[in-house]
Design a protein around this motif. Structure first.
Motif, mmCIF file in Angstrom:
data_model
loop_
_atom_site.group_PDB
_atom_site.id
_atom_site.type_symbol
_atom_site.label_atom_id
_atom_site.label_comp_id
_atom_site.label_asym_id
_atom_site.label_seq_id
_atom_site.Cartn_x
_atom_site.Cartn_y
_atom_site.Cartn_z
ATOM 1 N N ASP A 28 0.772 -1.054 -0.132
ATOM 2 C CA ASP A 28 -0.011 0.163 -0.022
ATOM 3 C C ASP A 28 0.842 1.237 -0.001
ATOM 4 O OD1 ASP A 28 -2.361 -1.484 -0.025
ATOM 5 O OD2 ASP A 28 -2.514 -1.290 2.361
ATOM 6 N N GLY A 41 -7.871 7.309 -0.298
ATOM 7 C CA GLY A 41 -8.372 6.079 -0.547
ATOM 8 C C GLY A 41 -8.039 4.913 0.171
ATOM 9 N N LYS A 42 -6.984 4.562 0.401
ATOM 10 C CA LYS A 42 -6.560 3.382 1.032
ATOM 11 C C LYS A 42 -7.283 3.477 2.423
ATOM 12 C CE LYS A 42 -3.891 1.322 -2.102
ATOM 13 N NZ LYS A 42 -4.246 0.017 -2.325
ATOM 14 N N GLN A 44 -9.773 4.756 3.337
ATOM 15 C CA GLN A 44 -11.194 4.599 3.024
ATOM 16 C C GLN A 44 -11.586 2.997 3.134
ATOM 17 O OE1 GLN A 44 -13.512 7.091 0.464
ATOM 18 N NE2 GLN A 44 -11.541 8.409 0.412
ATOM 19 N N GLU A 45 -10.575 2.387 2.163
ATOM 20 C CA GLU A 45 -10.721 0.806 1.812
ATOM 21 C C GLU A 45 -10.439 0.293 3.156
ATOM 22 O OE1 GLU A 45 -7.953 -2.101 -0.612
ATOM 23 O OE2 GLU A 45 -8.393 -0.127 -1.512
ATOM 24 N N LYS A 46 -9.290 0.395 3.599
ATOM 25 C CA LYS A 46 -8.702 -0.346 4.842
ATOM 26 C C LYS A 46 -9.566 -0.126 6.043
ATOM 27 C CE LYS A 46 -5.171 -2.230 2.777
ATOM 28 N NZ LYS A 46 -4.751 -3.531 2.720
ATOM 29 N N TYR A 47 -10.281 1.051 6.351
ATOM 30 C CA TYR A 47 -10.835 1.307 7.612
ATOM 31 C C TYR A 47 -12.253 1.596 7.453
ATOM 32 C CZ TYR A 47 -6.176 1.572 9.844
ATOM 33 O OH TYR A 47 -5.023 1.200 10.244
ATOM 34 N N GLY A 48 -12.634 1.556 6.389
ATOM 35 C CA GLY A 48 -14.155 1.838 5.964
ATOM 36 C C GLY A 48 -14.373 3.298 6.437
ATOM 37 N N LYS A 51 -14.914 9.613 2.893
ATOM 38 C CA LYS A 51 -14.211 10.628 2.197
ATOM 39 C C LYS A 51 -13.662 11.589 3.183
ATOM 40 C CE LYS A 51 -12.921 12.941 -2.126
ATOM 41 N NZ LYS A 51 -11.716 12.349 -2.310
#
Length: 68
Positions: A28, A41-42, A44-48, A51
């Protein structure tokens, strides 16, 4: 903190990023390569995160490293 400084010194800052957000992998960090939008973005993806929350966390982190 001026994000250009983070981007230009990404290898130095990436350890601090990994400490702050432990779910980010070395892959990452390589993909992010100092790009703020990719970092958000990462997160948002990893931690939910939403934005705006990801952006807020990155802002807080960049302010904290300013004091280092």
């Amino acid at each position: 903190m001026n994000w250009d400084r983070v981007e230009g010194n990404w290898k130095q800052f990436s350890g601090n990023v990994k400490t702050q957000w432990g779910k980010l992998t070395d892959d990452d960090l390589t993909q992010i390569n100092g790009n703020r939008e990719i970092l958000e973005g990462k997160l948002q993806e990893k931690y939910g995160l939403a934005k705006d929350e990801a952006s807020k966390q990155v802002n807080n982190w960049s302010e904290s490293i300013k004091r280092m």
